[in-house]
Scaffold this active site. Structure first.
Site, PDB file in Angstrom:
ATOM      1  N   ARG A   1       0.871  -1.185   0.000  1.00  0.00           N
ATOM      2  CA  ARG A   1       0.000   0.000   0.000  1.00  0.00           C
ATOM      3  C   ARG A   1       0.899   1.223   0.000  1.00  0.00           C
ATOM      4  NH1 ARG A   1      -5.399   1.303   3.456  1.00  0.00           N
ATOM      5  NH2 ARG A   1      -6.141  -0.160   1.890  1.00  0.00           N
TER       6      ARG A   1
ATOM      7  N   HIS B   1      -7.234   0.624  -6.499  1.00  0.00           N
ATOM      8  CA  HIS B   1      -7.455  -0.248  -5.336  1.00  0.00           C
ATOM      9  C   HIS B   1      -8.116  -1.541  -5.851  1.00  0.00           C
ATOM     10  CE1 HIS B   1      -7.810  -1.507  -1.330  1.00  0.00           C
ATOM     11  NE2 HIS B   1      -8.694  -0.660  -0.838  1.00  0.00           N
TER      12      HIS B   1
ATOM     13  N   GLN C   1     -10.100  -4.122  -3.616  1.00  0.00           N
ATOM     14  CA  GLN C   1     -11.400  -3.606  -3.177  1.00  0.00           C
ATOM     15  C   GLN C   1     -12.463  -3.862  -4.249  1.00  0.00           C
ATOM     16  OE1 GLN C   1     -12.210  -1.748  -0.160  1.00  0.00           O
ATOM     17  NE2 GLN C   1     -14.202  -2.358  -0.925  1.00  0.00           N
TER      18      GLN C   1
ATOM     19  N   ASP D   1     -17.579   6.814  -1.721  1.00  0.00           N
ATOM     20  CA  ASP D   1     -16.326   6.747  -0.963  1.00  0.00           C
ATOM     21  C   ASP D   1     -16.063   8.158  -0.439  1.00  0.00           C
ATOM     22  OD1 ASP D   1     -13.857   6.019   0.093  1.00  0.00           O
ATOM     23  OD2 ASP D   1     -12.822   5.950  -1.843  1.00  0.00           O
TER      24      ASP D   1
ATOM     25  N   CYS E   1     -16.631   1.405   0.449  1.00  0.00           N
ATOM     26  CA  CYS E   1     -15.437   0.586   0.712  1.00  0.00           C
ATOM     27  C   CYS E   1     -15.032   0.652   2.181  1.00  0.00           C
ATOM     28  CB  CYS E   1     -14.291   1.041  -0.181  1.00  0.00           C
ATOM     29  SG  CYS E   1     -13.889   2.789   0.005  1.00  0.00           S
TER      30      CYS E   1
ATOM     31  N   ARG F   1     -13.826  -8.896   1.519  1.00  0.00           N
ATOM     32  CA  ARG F   1     -12.416  -8.588   1.247  1.00  0.00           C
ATOM     33  C   ARG F   1     -11.556  -9.793   1.607  1.00  0.00           C
ATOM     34  NH1 ARG F   1     -10.547  -3.427   1.295  1.00  0.00           N
ATOM     35  NH2 ARG F   1      -8.719  -4.464   0.433  1.00  0.00           N
TER      36      ARG F   1
HETATM   37  N1   CP Z   1     -11.400  -0.391   2.261  1.00  0.00           N
HETATM   38  C1   CP Z   1     -10.143  -0.460   2.694  1.00  0.00           C
HETATM   39  O1   CP Z   1      -9.198  -0.725   1.925  1.00  0.00           O
HETATM   40  O2   CP Z   1      -9.991  -0.244   4.019  1.00  0.00           O
HETATM   41  P1   CP Z   1      -8.610  -0.044   4.800  1.00  0.00           P
HETATM   42  O3   CP Z   1      -8.061   1.279   4.360  1.00  0.00           O
HETATM   43  O4   CP Z   1      -8.973  -0.080   6.247  1.00  0.00           O
HETATM   44  O5   CP Z   1      -7.679  -1.165   4.404  1.00  0.00           O
HETATM   45  N1  NVA Z   2     -10.254   6.448  -1.470  1.00  0.00           N
HETATM   46  C1  NVA Z   2      -9.913   6.042  -0.122  1.00  0.00           C
HETATM   47  C2  NVA Z   2     -10.071   4.574   0.016  1.00  0.00           C
HETATM   48  C3  NVA Z   2      -9.730   4.018   1.368  1.00  0.00           C
HETATM   49  C4  NVA Z   2      -9.895   2.540   1.432  1.00  0.00           C
HETATM   50  C5  NVA Z   2      -8.489   6.464   0.185  1.00  0.00           C
HETATM   51  O1  NVA Z   2      -7.606   6.278  -0.669  1.00  0.00           O
HETATM   52  O2  NVA Z   2      -8.246   6.983   1.269  1.00  0.00           O
END
Ligand code: CP
Ligand code: NVA
Length: 317
Positions: free
Chosen positions: A101, A128, A131, A221, A261, A289
């Site tokens: 990440r 992502h 997701q 989101d 999400c 997930r």
């Molecule tokens: N939806 C998602 O990826 O959540 P986190 O940021 O908690 O991993």
């Molecule tokens: N769009 C959000 C998704 C988190 C899972 C972010 O990147 O913060």
């Protein structure tokens, strides 16, 4: 599947194969079975941003499959103590798979270029994929099919929206995005999508009521993603008429579900009455997930094992 950096990396058949694995593993899990499919395999979670779902669901998934997980945060100093290339060359020989990440998508691409172990994108500023795979899996579970479905995404054309757009295109789901024009999907992404999937059915508009009118799922989101905290107030103003509330849900067909999400900023992009209401499937969505990532790990590790058995492709003479 060597790496999973975006859903452009997967064909429709590969996604369906992932779903078949995920479904089988989910059914086994619900019977209380933990198949020891990948004993002593090691997953590294290399995270530059916070996470609950992605981190913990990957850790649980790997444990259920018989493997083990290492969480690597800021202290490993990738790209700080040493170059990303050197870091990747070393880490990729210690572990069997890396979930990463990061901020810039290019960092995950660079990691993959130099790693002997497969790399799975656990979220970048641009995509992502894990997701979106779980989200469409959830929709198929709920409606029994993905055929003729429409997913309406109300909000910022961010990492989640881009991955949903690609996943919908691969699986024949109509994708409608409502946002102010400055926050819609850009032309270079749309060109790439059309090149990858010429039959993609994607519409963008500014009116959220128009977007949800024929939706099977209304998805939103956060308006400011991780890394965009400084823009939070500007974005709050830009998106204030895009909140998913009961009024907007009433503009959607009664069978429409609500998806997010998570984490949610309750009171901003969604109200409590919608996220906690009868149309919301956000918690089964979050649960999936884990099941879908188990399918991803299973496919990636199976591919790596078959590469190891057959050896690398021969060098041209
Ligand atoms: N939806 C998602 O990826 O959540 P986190 O940021 O908690 O991993
Ligand atoms: N769009 C959000 C998704 C988190 C899972 C972010 O990147 O913060």
């Amino acid at each position: 599947m060597r790496h999973l950096l975006t859903l452009f990396d997967l064909s429709t058949d590969e996604i369906l194969d992932l779903y078949a694995r995920s479904r089988r593993l989910k059914e086994a899990f619900s019977r209380g079975e933990r198949e020891n499919r990948h004993p002593r395999r090691v997953l590294a979670l290399l995270f530059e941003k916070p996470s609950l779902r992605t981190r913990v669901s990957f850790e649980a998934a790997m444990t259920h499959l018989g493997g083990t997980t290492l969480y690597l945060g800021e202290d490993v100093g990738w790209g700080k103590r040493e170059s990303v290339a050197d870091f990747a060359a070393v880490l990729g020989n210690y572990v069997d798979v890396i979930v990463c990440r990061s901020f810039a998508h290019g960092r995950v691409e660079e990691l993959a270029r130099h790693s002997a172990a497969p790399v799975v994108n656990g979220l970048t500023d641009s995509y992502h994929p894990c997701q979106a795979l779980a989200d469409l899996f959830t929709l198929e579970e709920h409606f029994g099919t993905l055929q003729k479905l429409t997913l309406a995404y109300v909000g910022d054309a961010n990492n989640v929206a881009r991955s949903l757009a690609v996943c919908c295109a691969r699986l024949g789901v109509r994708f409608v995005l409502a946002a102010p024009t400055a926050y819609q999907l850009d032309d270079s992404f749309l060109d790439r999508l059309k090149q990858a999937e010429s039959s993609a059915d994607l519409v963008q508009c500014e009116d959220p009521r128009e977007a949800v009118a024929e939706a099977h799922a209304v998805y939103t989101d956060v308006w400011a993603s991780m890394g965009q905290e400084a823009e939070r107030e500007t974005r709050r103003q830009a998106f204030r008429s895009y909140q998913v509330n009961s009024r907007l849900m009433r503009a959607a067909p009664p069978h429409a579900v609500f998806m997010h999400c998570l984490p949610a900023h309750r009171g901003e992009e969604v109200t409590d009455e919608v996220i906690d209401g009868p149309q919301s499937i956000v918690f089964p969505q979050a649960e999936n997930r884990m099941h879908v990532q188990k399918g991803i790990l299973d496919a990636v590790l199976a591919d790596a094992a078959s590469r190891a058995a057959t050896g690398p492709p021969a060098e041209p003479a």
